[in-house]
Design a protein around this motif. Sequence first.
Motif, mmCIF file in Angstrom:
data_model
loop_
_atom_site.group_PDB
_atom_site.id
_atom_site.type_symbol
_atom_site.label_atom_id
_atom_site.label_comp_id
_atom_site.label_asym_id
_atom_site.label_seq_id
_atom_site.Cartn_x
_atom_site.Cartn_y
_atom_site.Cartn_z
ATOM 1 N N ARG A 189 0.843 -1.180 -0.206
ATOM 2 C CA ARG A 189 0.088 -0.004 0.057
ATOM 3 C C ARG A 189 0.841 1.429 -0.039
ATOM 4 N NH1 ARG A 189 -2.626 -2.883 -1.862
ATOM 5 N NH2 ARG A 189 -4.735 -3.729 -1.312
ATOM 6 N N ARG A 190 2.079 1.141 0.432
ATOM 7 C CA ARG A 190 2.816 2.476 0.646
ATOM 8 C C ARG A 190 4.115 2.210 -0.522
ATOM 9 N NH1 ARG A 190 1.809 7.223 2.180
ATOM 10 N NH2 ARG A 190 3.552 7.574 3.676
ATOM 11 N N ILE A 191 3.715 2.259 -1.687
ATOM 12 C CA ILE A 191 4.467 2.116 -2.683
ATOM 13 C C ILE A 191 5.187 3.119 -3.372
ATOM 14 C CG2 ILE A 191 4.892 1.017 -5.192
ATOM 15 C CD1 ILE A 191 2.045 -0.750 -4.598
ATOM 16 N N ALA A 192 6.606 3.314 -3.048
ATOM 17 C CA ALA A 192 7.304 4.361 -3.679
ATOM 18 C C ALA A 192 8.147 4.107 -5.124
ATOM 19 C CB ALA A 192 8.517 4.353 -2.778
ATOM 20 N N THR A 193 8.612 5.029 -5.450
ATOM 21 C CA THR A 193 9.495 4.909 -6.894
ATOM 22 C C THR A 193 10.525 5.486 -6.937
ATOM 23 O OG1 THR A 193 9.044 5.158 -9.271
ATOM 24 C CG2 THR A 193 8.376 6.936 -8.052
ATOM 25 N N ILE A 194 11.579 5.021 -7.556
ATOM 26 C CA ILE A 194 12.789 5.811 -7.729
ATOM 27 C C ILE A 194 12.834 5.988 -9.360
ATOM 28 C CG2 ILE A 194 15.357 5.774 -7.645
ATOM 29 C CD1 ILE A 194 14.999 3.634 -5.497
ATOM 30 N N THR A 195 12.953 7.080 -9.803
ATOM 31 C CA THR A 195 12.654 7.567 -11.172
ATOM 32 C C THR A 195 14.021 7.614 -12.205
ATOM 33 O OG1 THR A 195 13.049 10.153 -11.083
ATOM 34 C CG2 THR A 195 10.834 9.197 -10.418
ATOM 35 N N GLY A 196 13.834 7.587 -13.130
ATOM 36 C CA GLY A 196 14.757 7.652 -14.241
ATOM 37 C C GLY A 196 14.949 8.984 -14.607
ATOM 38 N N PRO A 197 16.065 9.622 -15.392
ATOM 39 C CA PRO A 197 16.061 10.922 -15.490
ATOM 40 C C PRO A 197 14.766 11.560 -16.492
ATOM 41 C CG PRO A 197 18.030 9.645 -16.505
ATOM 42 C CD PRO A 197 16.920 8.721 -16.105
ATOM 43 N N SER A 198 14.516 12.823 -15.977
ATOM 44 C CA SER A 198 13.352 13.444 -16.420
ATOM 45 C C SER A 198 13.503 13.846 -18.010
ATOM 46 C CB SER A 198 12.805 14.667 -15.620
ATOM 47 O OG SER A 198 14.030 15.524 -15.541
ATOM 48 N N ASP A 199 14.888 13.917 -18.171
ATOM 49 C CA ASP A 199 15.082 14.326 -19.845
ATOM 50 C C ASP A 199 14.792 13.188 -20.835
ATOM 51 O OD1 ASP A 199 17.320 13.288 -19.018
ATOM 52 O OD2 ASP A 199 18.425 14.955 -20.038
ATOM 53 N N THR A 200 14.801 11.946 -20.342
ATOM 54 C CA THR A 200 14.343 10.944 -21.262
ATOM 55 C C THR A 200 12.958 10.174 -21.260
ATOM 56 O OG1 THR A 200 14.812 9.166 -19.439
ATOM 57 C CG2 THR A 200 16.872 10.192 -20.588
ATOM 58 N N SER A 201 12.718 9.790 -22.227
ATOM 59 C CA SER A 201 11.345 9.370 -22.400
ATOM 60 C C SER A 201 10.999 7.959 -21.434
ATOM 61 C CB SER A 201 10.956 8.922 -24.175
ATOM 62 O OG SER A 201 11.963 7.717 -24.266
ATOM 63 N N GLY A 202 11.784 7.392 -21.510
ATOM 64 C CA GLY A 202 11.682 6.127 -20.261
ATOM 65 C C GLY A 202 11.733 6.766 -18.985
ATOM 66 N N GLY A 203 12.516 7.874 -18.524
ATOM 67 C CA GLY A 203 12.235 8.339 -17.295
ATOM 68 C C GLY A 203 10.824 8.994 -17.120
ATOM 69 N N ARG A 204 10.425 9.563 -18.109
ATOM 70 C CA ARG A 204 9.092 10.478 -18.009
ATOM 71 C C ARG A 204 7.870 9.435 -17.896
ATOM 72 N NH1 ARG A 204 9.481 15.680 -21.898
ATOM 73 N NH2 ARG A 204 11.480 16.602 -20.796
ATOM 74 N N CYS A 205 8.177 8.302 -18.904
ATOM 75 C CA CYS A 205 6.840 7.557 -19.074
ATOM 76 C C CYS A 205 6.725 6.420 -17.994
ATOM 77 C CB CYS A 205 7.119 6.869 -20.451
ATOM 78 S SG CYS A 205 6.937 7.945 -22.173
ATOM 79 N N ARG A 206 7.853 6.062 -17.477
ATOM 80 C CA ARG A 206 7.725 5.242 -16.462
ATOM 81 C C ARG A 206 7.182 5.947 -15.090
ATOM 82 N NH1 ARG A 206 13.431 1.973 -17.866
ATOM 83 N NH2 ARG A 206 12.824 1.893 -20.187
ATOM 84 N N LEU A 207 7.612 6.783 -14.894
ATOM 85 C CA LEU A 207 7.023 7.798 -13.820
ATOM 86 C C LEU A 207 5.421 8.180 -14.030
ATOM 87 C CD1 LEU A 207 6.996 9.628 -11.230
ATOM 88 C CD2 LEU A 207 7.815 11.502 -12.603
ATOM 89 N N ALA A 208 5.185 8.310 -15.304
ATOM 90 C CA ALA A 208 4.045 8.315 -15.676
ATOM 91 C C ALA A 208 2.850 7.181 -15.503
ATOM 92 C CB ALA A 208 3.514 8.884 -17.052
ATOM 93 N N GLY A 209 3.530 5.986 -15.719
ATOM 94 C CA GLY A 209 2.807 4.813 -15.448
ATOM 95 C C GLY A 209 2.614 4.453 -13.965
ATOM 96 N N TYR A 210 3.601 5.039 -13.000
ATOM 97 C CA TYR A 210 3.594 4.816 -11.818
ATOM 98 C C TYR A 210 2.338 5.832 -10.990
ATOM 99 C CZ TYR A 210 4.899 6.028 -6.850
ATOM 100 O OH TYR A 210 4.642 6.458 -5.403
ATOM 101 N N ARG A 211 2.458 6.817 -11.673
ATOM 102 C CA ARG A 211 1.441 7.717 -11.309
ATOM 103 C C ARG A 211 0.091 7.297 -11.682
ATOM 104 N NH1 ARG A 211 3.010 12.460 -9.017
ATOM 105 N NH2 ARG A 211 5.253 13.239 -9.604
ATOM 106 N N ALA A 212 -0.224 6.739 -12.999
ATOM 107 C CA ALA A 212 -1.670 6.471 -13.459
ATOM 108 C C ALA A 212 -1.846 4.951 -12.266
ATOM 109 C CB ALA A 212 -1.422 6.021 -14.827
ATOM 110 N N ALA A 213 -0.873 4.218 -12.013
ATOM 111 C CA ALA A 213 -1.381 3.072 -11.311
ATOM 112 C C ALA A 213 -2.021 3.572 -9.771
ATOM 113 C CB ALA A 213 -0.453 2.152 -10.998
ATOM 114 N N LEU A 214 -1.353 4.485 -9.334
ATOM 115 C CA LEU A 214 -1.706 5.112 -7.960
ATOM 116 C C LEU A 214 -2.760 6.035 -7.837
ATOM 117 C CD1 LEU A 214 1.499 5.325 -6.036
ATOM 118 C CD2 LEU A 214 0.147 3.291 -5.899
ATOM 119 N N GLY A 215 -3.027 6.590 -8.867
ATOM 120 C CA GLY A 215 -4.249 7.531 -9.057
ATOM 121 C C GLY A 215 -3.780 9.030 -8.724
#
Length: 336
Positions: A189-215
């Motif tokens: 229930r307390r799920i954290a994330t360690i993001t990739g660089p924000s200037d790469t598509s992988g960094g941005r999209c994986r963070l977006a996926g994390y946010r989409a799952a948590l609401g």
Amino acid sequence: MTPPSRRPTIDDVARAAGVSRGTVSRVLNGGHWVSPASLQAVRTAIQQTGYRINPHARSLATARANSVAFLLTEPQERLFEDPNFAVLMREAAQALERHDLPLVLLMAGTAAEQRRATDFITGGHVDGVLLISAHAGRSGFLEELVGSKVPAIACGIPLGYETRIGYVAADDELGARHAVEYLQATGRRRIATITGPSDTSGGRCRLAGYRAALGPNVDEDLVARGDYYRDSGSRAMTGLLERVPDIDAVFAANDLMAAGALDVLADRGIRVPDDVAVVGFDDSPIARRTDPQLTTMRQPFDRISHEMVRLLVERISGRETASVKLPTELVRRASA
């Protein structure tokens, strides 16, 4: 003294195959308009005579360099630290073998390296570019690459150039969302994330996926920034434990950072996965060397490389720019 043996010529191949010189030439340039029987006869004759194409003469005749650049826009140490780059390069080289095209490694992690790489590419030394790890902050470099008109295909979405440079990418956002949803399904229930660089598509999209799952109401204390290096995963994990000591899971945007997170958890005596579950992204070789072995989202690096080569060869032959997005797959191991 015995004189050196004469190098076999295209005429020698034609005589051995029983075909015209023009037929041999057509076989050497792709086999178009050649019957299957003649094609096989020429190939057999090439082996028998030991004929080898003169790449210099061929490039003069075709106005092509007959080589492809593997352009890595990262610091040189990343080539050796991140095993994904070696996998991509190996698979790309294998895919290019079918087209008889060698692969040339170009490093472009610094401004000076980018200038030299641009000069090399625009100087006609390669027919196309496999662009690895494009960063949004290097738009000037990408603009020069696009302006050179040299065909290029990127690994991952080239941010800001999505419609001008073709690409092959894993579905980073959906993969990250599936990783977090898997952690939720295990009761975390307390799920954290360690993001990739924000200037790469992988960094941005994986963070977006994390946010989409948590609401919509994501606790920003659960988001720690990383840069894909292992030590950034360690620093991020340390910060997370200080800010949010009750976290019970971590999704890291690549396996190296996940390994760094595991280092910190082990040092502090925090049990994985009993106390904190950890999921990475990539399914790189390190995922099987951590203790415990890492649950992760697999990127199909072999297919990514082969698709990049396919699209690049099509661009070199005059086809329009195209892009491909490939699915990821959850690989369950002991960390979650």
